[in-house]
Design an enzyme around this catalytic site. Structure first.
Site, PDB file in Angstrom:
ATOM      1  N   TYR A 153       6.398  -1.199 -22.842  1.00 49.73           N
ATOM      2  CA  TYR A 153       5.394  -0.965 -21.792  1.00 49.73           C
ATOM      3  C   TYR A 153       4.365   0.067 -22.266  1.00 49.73           C
ATOM      4  O   TYR A 153       3.153  -0.138 -22.145  1.00 49.73           O
ATOM      5  CB  TYR A 153       6.113  -0.489 -20.521  1.00 49.73           C
ATOM      6  CG  TYR A 153       5.241  -0.367 -19.302  1.00 49.73           C
ATOM      7  CD1 TYR A 153       5.032  -1.467 -18.457  1.00 49.73           C
ATOM      8  CD2 TYR A 153       4.642   0.838 -18.951  1.00 49.73           C
ATOM      9  CE1 TYR A 153       4.247  -1.361 -17.318  1.00 49.73           C
ATOM     10  CE2 TYR A 153       3.855   0.950 -17.817  1.00 49.73           C
ATOM     11  CZ  TYR A 153       3.668  -0.147 -16.993  1.00 49.73           C
ATOM     12  OH  TYR A 153       2.888  -0.038 -15.857  1.00 49.73           O
ATOM     13  N   LYS A 157       0.454  -0.612 -22.952  1.00 49.46           N
ATOM     14  CA  LYS A 157      -0.564   0.090 -22.154  1.00 49.46           C
ATOM     15  C   LYS A 157      -1.485   0.937 -23.039  1.00 49.46           C
ATOM     16  O   LYS A 157      -2.676   1.050 -22.763  1.00 49.46           O
ATOM     17  CB  LYS A 157       0.099   0.942 -21.060  1.00 49.46           C
ATOM     18  CG  LYS A 157       0.830   0.118 -19.989  1.00 49.46           C
ATOM     19  CD  LYS A 157      -0.118  -0.804 -19.222  1.00 49.46           C
ATOM     20  CE  LYS A 157       0.581  -1.512 -18.066  1.00 49.46           C
ATOM     21  NZ  LYS A 157      -0.302  -2.442 -17.352  1.00 49.46           N
TER      22      LYS A 157
HETATM   23  P1  NAD Z   1       4.166  -6.287  -9.072  1.00 52.61           P
HETATM   24  O1  NAD Z   1       5.489  -6.635  -9.682  1.00 52.61           O
HETATM   25  O2  NAD Z   1       4.107  -5.952  -7.628  1.00 52.61           O
HETATM   26  O3  NAD Z   1       3.122  -7.458  -9.356  1.00 52.61           O
HETATM   27  C1  NAD Z   1       3.034  -8.042 -10.619  1.00 52.61           C
HETATM   28  C2  NAD Z   1       2.251  -9.327 -10.495  1.00 52.61           C
HETATM   29  O4  NAD Z   1       2.200  -9.928 -11.775  1.00 52.61           O
HETATM   30  C3  NAD Z   1       2.890 -10.358  -9.554  1.00 52.61           C
HETATM   31  O5  NAD Z   1       1.896 -11.071  -8.876  1.00 52.61           O
HETATM   32  C4  NAD Z   1       3.636 -11.294 -10.518  1.00 52.61           C
HETATM   33  O6  NAD Z   1       3.846 -12.593 -10.010  1.00 52.61           O
HETATM   34  C5  NAD Z   1       2.655 -11.279 -11.662  1.00 52.61           C
HETATM   35  N1  NAD Z   1       3.259 -11.697 -12.915  1.00 52.61           N
HETATM   36  C6  NAD Z   1       4.379 -11.233 -13.527  1.00 52.61           C
HETATM   37  N2  NAD Z   1       4.614 -11.920 -14.644  1.00 52.61           N
HETATM   38  C7  NAD Z   1       3.613 -12.824 -14.765  1.00 52.61           C
HETATM   39  C8  NAD Z   1       3.303 -13.820 -15.708  1.00 52.61           C
HETATM   40  N3  NAD Z   1       4.052 -14.030 -16.777  1.00 52.61           N
HETATM   41  N4  NAD Z   1       2.200 -14.564 -15.490  1.00 52.61           N
HETATM   42  C9  NAD Z   1       1.417 -14.378 -14.401  1.00 52.61           C
HETATM   43  N5  NAD Z   1       1.673 -13.456 -13.473  1.00 52.61           N
HETATM   44  C10 NAD Z   1       2.755 -12.689 -13.661  1.00 52.61           C
HETATM   45  O7  NAD Z   1       3.580  -5.091  -9.973  1.00 52.61           O
HETATM   46  P2  NAD Z   1       2.507  -3.937  -9.684  1.00 52.61           P
HETATM   47  O8  NAD Z   1       3.254  -2.655  -9.565  1.00 52.61           O
HETATM   48  O9  NAD Z   1       1.548  -4.323  -8.633  1.00 52.61           O
HETATM   49  O10 NAD Z   1       1.794  -3.874 -11.103  1.00 52.61           O
HETATM   50  C11 NAD Z   1       0.520  -4.416 -11.348  1.00 52.61           C
HETATM   51  C12 NAD Z   1      -0.073  -3.754 -12.588  1.00 52.61           C
HETATM   52  O11 NAD Z   1      -0.215  -2.360 -12.362  1.00 52.61           O
HETATM   53  C13 NAD Z   1       0.791  -3.913 -13.847  1.00 52.61           C
HETATM   54  O12 NAD Z   1      -0.020  -4.133 -14.970  1.00 52.61           O
HETATM   55  C14 NAD Z   1       1.468  -2.562 -13.958  1.00 52.61           C
HETATM   56  O13 NAD Z   1       1.840  -2.258 -15.271  1.00 52.61           O
HETATM   57  C15 NAD Z   1       0.361  -1.655 -13.447  1.00 52.61           C
HETATM   58  N6  NAD Z   1       0.828  -0.351 -12.989  1.00 52.61           N
HETATM   59  C16 NAD Z   1       1.714  -0.258 -11.962  1.00 52.61           C
HETATM   60  C17 NAD Z   1       2.129   1.004 -11.565  1.00 52.61           C
HETATM   61  C18 NAD Z   1       3.086   1.183 -10.438  1.00 52.61           C
HETATM   62  O14 NAD Z   1       3.570   2.314 -10.266  1.00 52.61           O
HETATM   63  N7  NAD Z   1       3.388   0.146  -9.653  1.00 52.61           N
HETATM   64  C19 NAD Z   1       1.646   2.145 -12.214  1.00 52.61           C
HETATM   65  C20 NAD Z   1       0.762   1.996 -13.254  1.00 52.61           C
HETATM   66  C21 NAD Z   1       0.339   0.738 -13.634  1.00 52.61           C
END
Ligand code: NAD
Length: 258
Positions: A153, A157
């Site tokens: 990850y 990133k």
């Molecule tokens: P989440 O699990 O709620 O949503 C992830 C989404 O990606 C879902 O719609 C899922 O269906 C989709 N997905 C997963 N695998 C896939 C694939 N192979 N093809 C197409 N779609 C796919 O996650 P989130 O927390 O909303 O994260 C969204 C982004 O934000 C990510 O890139 C994550 O790294 C980043 N992020 C999240 C956080 C956090 O604390 N939640 C912090 C920093 C960055």
């Protein structure tokens, strides 16, 4: 003119909040992400109800370049190209390096990094033609700093930060901006899933994971909301943000100030 926003991984969490925010501006929305058929129908209808733009869901798997190409071609065929591209799809896997499964490494690099290469290269030609475009990559505080047990990850990133800067330089004279958002801990399904995993890996309770691991490094001691991240994405896509490019904006409650 009606703008078209493609948001990868937008059936849940941050991506869904971003899709909703852009839908409210009247943009056409291309949703993407996994889920049961009835859930996806519900999400699509909900987003469509928020604004005047058209909304469609494309099921491309972000590990598969041919499906990503079809997602971008569908946006072009249906709406004449992507004006706003939000690379948001992301997954996590937590394990110490010596036990980190090779297939999880490959999957995370594919979804969290390579998928953005595939979407960006497909979106840029039409953006150049229009002389306007916005690319927003949802990176992470883990694009700037590391935490143990998240090798794939953190590597992905950090990679997206480099891709952001490189493409920004290439398209700087074409009215296209490319930026990353670096959130700290946002309470979404991705984070919720990590709580039991981290408890197991670290041998502590789930409550200790929340207070002593996740929010320990986030000085505000509060999770970020998906709406706060969506609001920043809207700003980066606005005309006011035309001179912000090739950079990142942190929204991490002070995490990376330490
Ligand atoms: P989440 O699990 O709620 O949503 C992830 C989404 O990606 C879902 O719609 C899922 O269906 C989709 N997905 C997963 N695998 C896939 C694939 N192979 N093809 C197409 N779609 C796919 O996650 P989130 O927390 O909303 O994260 C969204 C982004 O934000 C990510 O890139 C994550 O790294 C980043 N992020 C999240 C956080 C956090 O604390 N939640 C912090 C920093 C960055």
């Amino acid at each position: 003119m009606t703008k078209t926003a493609v948001i990868t991984g937008s059936t849940s969490g941050i991506g869904l909040a971003i899709a909703k925010a852009f839908a409210k501006t009247g943009a056409n929305i291309v949703l993407n992400g996994f889920g049961a058929a009835d859930e996806i129908r519900m999400v699509t209808d909900e987003v469509a109800g928020l604004g005047a733009g058209a909304v469609l869901h494309h099921p491309a798997d972000m590990t598969k370049p041919a499906e990503i190409a079809d997602l971008m071609a569908t946006a072009a065929a249906r709406f004449g190209g992507t004006d706003i591209l939000v690379n948001n799809a992301g997954v996590q896997f937590v394990e110490k390096i010596e036990d980190f499964p090779v297939e999880q490494w490959d999957r995370i690099i594919a979804i969290n990094l390579s998928s953005s290469f595939h979407t960006i290269r497909a979106a840029v030609p039409a953006m150049k033609e229009k002389g306007w475009g916005r690319i927003v990559n949802i990176a992470s505080a883990h694009g700037l700093v590391a935490s143990p047990f998240k090798s794939a990850y953190v590597a992905a990133k950090h990679g997206i930060m480099g891709l952001t800067k490189t493409v920004a330089l290439e398209v700087a004279e074409n009215g296209i901006t490319v930026n990353s958002i670096c959130p700290g801990y946002v309470l979404t399904p991705l984070v919720e899933k990590q709580i039991p995993d981290q408890a197991r890996t670290r041998g502590i309770t789930e409550e200790q994971v929340i207070n002593d691991v996740m929010l320990k490094g986030q000085p505000t001691k509060k999770f970020i909301t998906v709406e706060q991240v969506a609001s920043l994405a809207l700003y980066l896509a606005s005309n006011d943000a035309a001179q912000i490019t090739g950079t990142h904006v942190s929204m991490d409650g002070g995490w990376t100030a330490q």
